[in-house]
Design an enzyme around this catalytic site. Structure first.
Site, PDB file in Angstrom:
ATOM      1  N   ASN A   1       0.814  -1.213   0.000  1.00 17.16           N
ATOM      2  CA  ASN A   1       0.000   0.000   0.000  1.00 17.16           C
ATOM      3  C   ASN A   1       0.851   1.267   0.000  1.00 17.16           C
ATOM      4  O   ASN A   1       0.356   2.345  -0.311  1.00 17.16           O
ATOM      5  CB  ASN A   1      -0.925  -0.001   1.225  1.00 17.16           C
ATOM      6  CG  ASN A   1      -1.700   1.282   1.376  1.00 17.16           C
ATOM      7  OD1 ASN A   1      -2.602   1.578   0.608  1.00 17.16           O
ATOM      8  ND2 ASN A   1      -1.318   2.096   2.371  1.00 17.16           N
TER       9      ASN A   1
ATOM     10  N   TYR B   1       3.735  10.324 -11.798  1.00 15.39           N
ATOM     11  CA  TYR B   1       2.984   9.461 -10.880  1.00 15.39           C
ATOM     12  C   TYR B   1       2.052   8.552 -11.671  1.00 15.39           C
ATOM     13  O   TYR B   1       1.938   7.355 -11.386  1.00 15.39           O
ATOM     14  CB  TYR B   1       2.192  10.340  -9.919  1.00 15.39           C
ATOM     15  CG  TYR B   1       1.323   9.604  -8.919  1.00 15.39           C
ATOM     16  CD1 TYR B   1       1.893   8.873  -7.878  1.00 15.39           C
ATOM     17  CD2 TYR B   1      -0.064   9.676  -8.991  1.00 15.39           C
ATOM     18  CE1 TYR B   1       1.105   8.220  -6.940  1.00 15.39           C
ATOM     19  CE2 TYR B   1      -0.866   9.030  -8.057  1.00 15.39           C
ATOM     20  CZ  TYR B   1      -0.274   8.309  -7.041  1.00 15.39           C
ATOM     21  OH  TYR B   1      -1.067   7.657  -6.115  1.00 15.39           O
TER      22      TYR B   1
ATOM     23  N   ALA C   1       3.995   5.716 -13.099  1.00 17.48           N
ATOM     24  CA  ALA C   1       4.346   4.718 -12.089  1.00 17.48           C
ATOM     25  C   ALA C   1       3.169   3.810 -11.770  1.00 17.48           C
ATOM     26  O   ALA C   1       3.314   2.581 -11.678  1.00 17.48           O
ATOM     27  CB  ALA C   1       4.848   5.416 -10.823  1.00 17.48           C
TER      28      ALA C   1
ATOM     29  N   ILE D   1     -10.024   9.859  -2.039  1.00 16.65           N
ATOM     30  CA  ILE D   1     -10.278   9.285  -0.730  1.00 16.65           C
ATOM     31  C   ILE D   1      -9.963  10.318   0.339  1.00 16.65           C
ATOM     32  O   ILE D   1      -8.905  10.965   0.304  1.00 16.65           O
ATOM     33  CB  ILE D   1      -9.410   8.027  -0.494  1.00 16.65           C
ATOM     34  CG1 ILE D   1      -9.649   6.992  -1.603  1.00 16.65           C
ATOM     35  CG2 ILE D   1      -9.684   7.443   0.876  1.00 16.65           C
ATOM     36  CD1 ILE D   1     -11.068   6.468  -1.682  1.00 16.65           C
TER      37      ILE D   1
END
Length: 263
Positions: free
Chosen positions: A93, A158, A161, A191
């Protein structure tokens, strides 16, 4: 409330498990009966979560997690195996990104984004697979992001990735399919992360929620329950897949479509 998924006697390792989505994943796996090792860069954060969960009678342990190279991640897995003699569920995670516009992107920021999100997943999974293969059982899970499929200012590296994570998991799942090991990805959308960054302010959260078809920001548990399912026996025939947990964010053509539908 008892979990509908039984992970009794399973051993799990969750990286980046000290807070937010990671803490929710740790909690749900432990509630389902697994013993969960919380691997976090901040030992204090991991220990605080472990104390809270232990008071509830849940099985948790902690370990440090501060090296992202092949050797460091191999050592992390070796420590878990040395102490518990097995690793059934691996949840990678840990992630993040040093944001930078294309014109400002340099080698250090690119390498950091790839290391935190992609290469660390590759080396960690490679280290865990022999132990899972020996028992003919394993659940490999990685937290990705809807950024893998959407453009985001300041986050092109990002996105690369996370897209790489998704592609790697598909390939790994194919190679491991005959070994009793599944590999899957969960892609969170927006989130809620209270108190963390400018996106966490009430005004910004409200503005973002207006562009989400479900009309709300997601919670860490929304992601954790998807992970719990994929870690369970009930998901034994699911591998190489990406579950998107985004309240429908990736469904409309543009944010204007949401405004036309709901105003």
């Amino acid at each position: 409330m008892a979990s509908p998924f039984d992970l009794t006697k399973r051993m799990a390792l969750v990286t980046g498990g000290g807070r937010g989505i990671g803490a929710a994943i740790v909690t749900r796996l432990a509630e389902a009966g697994a013993h969960v090792v919380i691997a976090n860069r901040s030992q204090d954060v991991a220990d605080a979560l472990a104390v809270d969960l232990s008071r509830r009678g849940l099985g948790v342990s902690t370990t440090t997690f501060d090296r992202l190279d092949r050797s460091g991640l191999g050592d992390l897995v070796d420590r878990v195996i040395s102490r518990f003699d097995r690793l059934d569920i691996l949840v990678h995670n840990a992630g993040g990104c040093p944001w930078a516009a294309l014109d400002d992107l340099d080698e250090d920021r690119l390498e950091q984004a790839l290391s935190i999100n992609l290469t660390s997943a590759i080396w960690l999974i490679q280290s865990a697979v022999p132990h899972m293969r020996a028992r003919r059982y394993g659940r490999i899970l990685v937290t990705s992001s809807i950024s893998s499929r959407l453009a985001m200012g300041g986050g092109a590296h990002y996105s690369v990735a996370k897209a790489g994570v998704n592609a790697f998991i598909r390939g790994a799942a194919f190679e491991l399919a005959r070994d009793g090991i599944t590999a899957n990805v969960v892609e969170p959308g927006f989130i809620s992360k209270p108190g963390r960054g400018s996106l966490s302010t009430a005004d910004n959260l409200s503005r973002i929620a207006r562009h989400i078809p479900m009309g709300r920001i997601g919670t860490a548990d929304d992601v954790a329950y998807a992970m719990l399912y994929l870690a369970s026996e009930q998901a034994s025939y699911v591998t190489g897949q990406t579950i998107v947990v985004d309240g429908g964010t990736t469904l409309p053509e543009t944010g204007f479509a949401v405004e036309r539908q709901w105003g």
